[in-house]
Scaffold this active site. Sequence first.
Site, PDB file in Angstrom:
ATOM      1  N   CYS A 194     -35.017 -60.495  24.404  1.00  0.00           N
ATOM      2  CA  CYS A 194     -35.415 -58.969  24.511  1.00  0.00           C
ATOM      3  C   CYS A 194     -34.881 -58.377  23.374  1.00  0.00           C
ATOM      4  O   CYS A 194     -33.713 -58.491  22.829  1.00  0.00           O
ATOM      5  CB  CYS A 194     -34.548 -58.380  25.787  1.00  0.00           C
ATOM      6  SG  CYS A 194     -35.137 -59.315  27.327  1.00  0.00           S
TER       7      CYS A 194
ATOM      8  N   ARG B 270     -38.130 -61.161  19.485  1.00  0.00           N
ATOM      9  CA  ARG B 270     -36.919 -61.447  20.438  1.00  0.00           C
ATOM     10  C   ARG B 270     -37.743 -61.571  21.913  1.00  0.00           C
ATOM     11  O   ARG B 270     -36.685 -61.947  22.702  1.00  0.00           O
ATOM     12  CB  ARG B 270     -36.041 -60.378  20.526  1.00  0.00           C
ATOM     13  CG  ARG B 270     -35.312 -60.022  19.305  1.00  0.00           C
ATOM     14  CD  ARG B 270     -34.528 -58.950  19.320  1.00  0.00           C
ATOM     15  NE  ARG B 270     -33.186 -59.311  20.131  1.00  0.00           N
ATOM     16  CZ  ARG B 270     -32.144 -59.964  19.736  1.00  0.00           C
ATOM     17  NH1 ARG B 270     -32.040 -60.201  18.385  1.00  0.00           N
ATOM     18  NH2 ARG B 270     -31.278 -60.131  20.673  1.00  0.00           N
TER      19      ARG B 270
ATOM     20  N   TRP C  80     -38.234 -60.513  27.141  1.00  0.00           N
ATOM     21  CA  TRP C  80     -38.474 -61.831  27.548  1.00  0.00           C
ATOM     22  C   TRP C  80     -38.101 -62.055  28.827  1.00  0.00           C
ATOM     23  O   TRP C  80     -36.797 -61.962  29.055  1.00  0.00           O
ATOM     24  CB  TRP C  80     -37.657 -62.677  26.318  1.00  0.00           C
ATOM     25  CG  TRP C  80     -37.900 -64.250  26.421  1.00  0.00           C
ATOM     26  CD1 TRP C  80     -38.895 -64.821  25.676  1.00  0.00           C
ATOM     27  CD2 TRP C  80     -37.028 -65.143  27.000  1.00  0.00           C
ATOM     28  NE1 TRP C  80     -38.918 -65.996  26.044  1.00  0.00           N
ATOM     29  CE2 TRP C  80     -37.634 -66.372  26.728  1.00  0.00           C
ATOM     30  CE3 TRP C  80     -35.760 -65.113  27.838  1.00  0.00           C
ATOM     31  CZ2 TRP C  80     -37.356 -67.544  27.430  1.00  0.00           C
ATOM     32  CZ3 TRP C  80     -35.239 -66.260  28.339  1.00  0.00           C
ATOM     33  CH2 TRP C  80     -35.943 -67.479  28.263  1.00  0.00           C
TER      34      TRP C  80
ATOM     35  N   ASN D  20     -30.638 -56.385  27.525  1.00  0.00           N
ATOM     36  CA  ASN D  20     -30.629 -57.543  27.151  1.00  0.00           C
ATOM     37  C   ASN D  20     -29.940 -58.387  27.507  1.00  0.00           C
ATOM     38  O   ASN D  20     -28.438 -58.083  27.470  1.00  0.00           O
ATOM     39  CB  ASN D  20     -30.718 -57.583  25.481  1.00  0.00           C
ATOM     40  CG  ASN D  20     -30.780 -58.895  24.729  1.00  0.00           C
ATOM     41  OD1 ASN D  20     -31.258 -60.020  25.392  1.00  0.00           O
ATOM     42  ND2 ASN D  20     -29.983 -58.896  23.709  1.00  0.00           N
ATOM     43  N   GLY D  21     -30.035 -59.680  27.988  1.00  0.00           N
ATOM     44  CA  GLY D  21     -29.233 -60.336  28.771  1.00  0.00           C
ATOM     45  C   GLY D  21     -29.352 -60.593  30.149  1.00  0.00           C
ATOM     46  O   GLY D  21     -30.540 -60.093  30.827  1.00  0.00           O
TER      47      GLY D  21
ATOM     48  N   GLU E  53     -37.208 -82.816  15.087  1.00  0.00           N
ATOM     49  CA  GLU E  53     -37.775 -81.458  14.637  1.00  0.00           C
ATOM     50  C   GLU E  53     -39.348 -81.115  14.513  1.00  0.00           C
ATOM     51  O   GLU E  53     -39.932 -80.375  14.726  1.00  0.00           O
ATOM     52  CB  GLU E  53     -37.057 -81.203  13.237  1.00  0.00           C
ATOM     53  CG  GLU E  53     -37.365 -79.819  12.818  1.00  0.00           C
ATOM     54  CD  GLU E  53     -37.131 -78.468  13.626  1.00  0.00           C
ATOM     55  OE1 GLU E  53     -36.405 -78.748  14.327  1.00  0.00           O
ATOM     56  OE2 GLU E  53     -37.586 -77.453  13.052  1.00  0.00           O
TER      57      GLU E  53
ATOM     58  N   LYS F 274     -41.605 -78.659  16.339  1.00  0.00           N
ATOM     59  CA  LYS F 274     -42.434 -77.705  15.707  1.00  0.00           C
ATOM     60  C   LYS F 274     -43.707 -77.750  16.489  1.00  0.00           C
ATOM     61  O   LYS F 274     -44.569 -76.562  16.651  1.00  0.00           O
ATOM     62  CB  LYS F 274     -42.473 -77.759  14.327  1.00  0.00           C
ATOM     63  CG  LYS F 274     -41.313 -77.337  13.471  1.00  0.00           C
ATOM     64  CD  LYS F 274     -41.201 -75.985  13.293  1.00  0.00           C
ATOM     65  CE  LYS F 274     -40.298 -75.310  14.495  1.00  0.00           C
ATOM     66  NZ  LYS F 274     -38.966 -75.541  14.338  1.00  0.00           N
TER      67      LYS F 274
ATOM     68  N   GLU G 278     -44.035 -76.417  20.083  1.00  0.00           N
ATOM     69  CA  GLU G 278     -43.757 -75.087  20.394  1.00  0.00           C
ATOM     70  C   GLU G 278     -44.777 -74.126  19.959  1.00  0.00           C
ATOM     71  O   GLU G 278     -45.020 -73.003  20.427  1.00  0.00           O
ATOM     72  CB  GLU G 278     -42.177 -74.730  19.983  1.00  0.00           C
ATOM     73  CG  GLU G 278     -42.124 -74.323  18.273  1.00  0.00           C
ATOM     74  CD  GLU G 278     -40.888 -74.083  17.940  1.00  0.00           C
ATOM     75  OE1 GLU G 278     -40.096 -73.307  18.573  1.00  0.00           O
ATOM     76  OE2 GLU G 278     -40.392 -74.652  16.959  1.00  0.00           O
TER      77      GLU G 278
ATOM     78  N   HIS H 290     -38.334 -99.904  23.533  1.00  0.00           N
ATOM     79  CA  HIS H 290     -37.582 -99.899  24.999  1.00  0.00           C
ATOM     80  C   HIS H 290     -38.226 -99.319  25.910  1.00  0.00           C
ATOM     81  O   HIS H 290     -37.481 -98.764  27.061  1.00  0.00           O
ATOM     82  CB  HIS H 290     -36.007 -99.532  24.492  1.00  0.00           C
ATOM     83  CG  HIS H 290     -35.494-100.522  23.691  1.00  0.00           C
ATOM     84  ND1 HIS H 290     -35.054-101.799  24.022  1.00  0.00           N
ATOM     85  CD2 HIS H 290     -35.157-100.314  22.356  1.00  0.00           C
ATOM     86  CE1 HIS H 290     -34.567-102.362  23.091  1.00  0.00           C
ATOM     87  NE2 HIS H 290     -34.549-101.579  22.055  1.00  0.00           N
TER      88      HIS H 290
ATOM     89  N   LYS I 125     -37.112 -65.524  19.715  1.00  0.00           N
ATOM     90  CA  LYS I 125     -36.431 -65.908  18.469  1.00  0.00           C
ATOM     91  C   LYS I 125     -34.918 -66.048  18.593  1.00  0.00           C
ATOM     92  O   LYS I 125     -34.324 -67.259  18.287  1.00  0.00           O
ATOM     93  CB  LYS I 125     -36.511 -64.770  17.548  1.00  0.00           C
ATOM     94  CG  LYS I 125     -36.068 -65.115  15.967  1.00  0.00           C
ATOM     95  CD  LYS I 125     -36.925 -66.136  15.264  1.00  0.00           C
ATOM     96  CE  LYS I 125     -36.041 -66.784  14.085  1.00  0.00           C
ATOM     97  NZ  LYS I 125     -36.705 -68.197  13.853  1.00  0.00           N
TER      98      LYS I 125
HETATM   99  C1  F6R Z   1     -37.225 -73.762  17.147  1.00  0.00           C
HETATM  100  C2  F6R Z   1     -35.998 -72.862  17.464  1.00  0.00           C
HETATM  101  C3  F6R Z   1     -34.964 -72.936  18.227  1.00  0.00           C
HETATM  102  C4  F6R Z   1     -33.631 -72.270  17.567  1.00  0.00           C
HETATM  103  C5  F6R Z   1     -32.573 -72.509  18.787  1.00  0.00           C
HETATM  104  C6  F6R Z   1     -31.346 -72.122  17.925  1.00  0.00           C
HETATM  105  O1  F6R Z   1     -38.160 -73.276  16.171  1.00  0.00           O
HETATM  106  O2  F6R Z   1     -36.120 -71.840  16.638  1.00  0.00           O
HETATM  107  O3  F6R Z   1     -34.983 -74.096  18.792  1.00  0.00           O
HETATM  108  O4  F6R Z   1     -33.475 -73.274  16.596  1.00  0.00           O
HETATM  109  O5  F6R Z   1     -33.043 -71.549  19.335  1.00  0.00           O
HETATM  110  O6  F6R Z   1     -31.351 -70.916  17.288  1.00  0.00           O
HETATM  111  P1  F6R Z   1     -30.157 -70.389  16.367  1.00  0.00           P
HETATM  112  O7  F6R Z   1     -30.331 -71.071  15.423  1.00  0.00           O
HETATM  113  O8  F6R Z   1     -30.518 -68.858  16.109  1.00  0.00           O
HETATM  114  O9  F6R Z   1     -28.954 -70.593  16.948  1.00  0.00           O
END
Ligand code: F6R
Length: 612
Positions: A2, A27, A76, A102-103, A484, A488, A491, A507, A607
């Site tokens: 948010c 956000r 969000w 937010n929260g 990773e 990627k 998501e 396994h 984000k």
């Molecule tokens: C994936 C992504 C998330 C962040 C995670 C931690 O692309 O962006 O998995 O890496 O939410 O976020 P930070 O690094 O801001 O603590």
Amino acid sequence: MCGIVGYNGYKPAVSILTEGLSHLEYRGYDSAGVALIHEGKLAVHKAAGKLSALEAKLDTALHLQTGTTGIGHTRWATHGLPEERNAHPHLSQDGKIAIVHNGIIENFQELKTELLAKGHHFISDTDTEVLAHLIEEEISSSSSICDGFAKALRRAHGAYAVVMLTSDRPDVLYAGRMSAPLLLGIGQNENFVASDVPAFLAHTRDVIFLEDYEIACIEKDAWKIFSLDGLSPLEKKVHHITWDMQSASKDGFPHFMIKEILEQPRVIKDCLAGRIIATPDRRQVTLNELNRLAFPSRLRIVGCGTSYHAGLWGQHLIEKLSGIPTAVEIASEFRYRDPLLCPDELVLAVSQSGETADTLAALRLAKTKGCQVIGLCNVVGSSIAREADIVLYTQAGPEISVASTKAMCSQMTLLSLLALFLGQEKNPSVYDDPFLEALIALPDQLSAALPEMQEYSARLAKRYSAAHNFYYLGRGQCYPLALEGALKLKEISYIHAEGYPAGEMKHGPIALIDHNFPTFALAMNDILFPKVESNIQEVLARQGQVIALVQNNNSMRPDLPVDDLWVLPSCHPVVSSFFALTAMQLFSYHVADYLGKDIDQPRNLAKSVTVE
Ligand code: F6R
């Protein structure tokens, strides 16, 4: 999660709020809304979906242009579906108070029961609406609005940031923070409040960071900050932001994600800048921030998502170069399992945003156990950066795409420097290996390779975009990269993908392999290359399709007829991780682009994850 924004000044608030929200959409983008003072009353407008839906509605409500004070929100969803009824701002029962939040208010159910008994009615399913009603109740029995606002916040448990506008004092915005980011932008005859700097950066660079248990009363030409508990006035430092909107804009690229991937050579360079010195014998790492660091007996790295993957990647290097036993933990697990920590254990909290609730909680837990904490953050002045004993900034610049790319690249760069720095303390031969030199050469080498990598990944993406599942396999330092790569892809393209240590396939997971289940195998030129070759062989023997990521100084066994051999430049084995990371990011980007997905704002994500 948010984004919230507030404006109190002399210009039409609606355009400032929507402009601010456009910079906060990363956000959350489930719904958006604004509340303004119009002819002495609150006017609230909201819409489900992205900000553009709200903007379309606002276009027909031109009368709103007159208000010069207002609040806005991009959501969000946590409590309640992403519908207009649940969109913020939420109103009190008498309609005189509007809040954006937010929260999460953890005790909202309890508060709601209490308020229902007092005759309150609720329109939405949100915890936020409960808070609006609670504020109204508390103000009705307080000596001032500020006092009532503070009383209500004291009763709300959880992590939140909130901004309130009331028609009883239309010249003031009230704001409070508890473990979710909130900052004031200080302008000339206008002031701002928001979850993040880009919301008001076009108007002012002067910023005050609110801390937990602080509330602010914001007028257009004055601001006051008080402690939540005793309402005692607080002195606050005004920080000047040095980065500009240019670095937070797309710069002609179709998406932030591709811009940020292609920025990585520059990011590595910036992260190295000032952190390498030349001595008469050689170049070595200098991390001035760590000058007063006592050499730790153990290291614990905590983070979430991509930052956790970066931590896993760094673990290999730190243990190898420094000999410090290093464990890596997902912050949301770490914080609740009462971990054993020795006071001379160093904790490294890795976070791009510096606001991730679980990582922040892990940091706080480590501090209560007497550990020294380093924050490895990108966002200057973020909560983790401020609360850590020492902060190492990754210098990646604003990362806007929800899918993190350049942040991980910068975290890997800084973890490499940290490994060398800790290594040089104990191990004089740490520079016998040309790793540092390879790191210094990396930006130019990666930059030169990018055009071909772009082209190859786009072709490959087209071929594999119909897949419904993907395995990403790697071993050693390539295992976190496989995690990773899979993250990627899933998501942003919504294709199911799993990262596995290649040796684990037999396994269980290999049972899923058939000709419709492709595997992306990371076969970099390191000591585990022959082992990965064998794992590729096992997949091929089950009719699995394989994309093998290799380097031009390692040749795949001729009996391994992989479907696609993606050859990257030869380089130092550790540095090859940066090429592999970039290749997988580009592949995911192009798959999602080919499938027409909403790359910068994938569904269900946000984000900055400031809720747990
Ligand atoms: C994936 C992504 C998330 C962040 C995670 C931690 O692309 O962006 O998995 O890496 O939410 O976020 P930070 O690094 O801001 O603590």
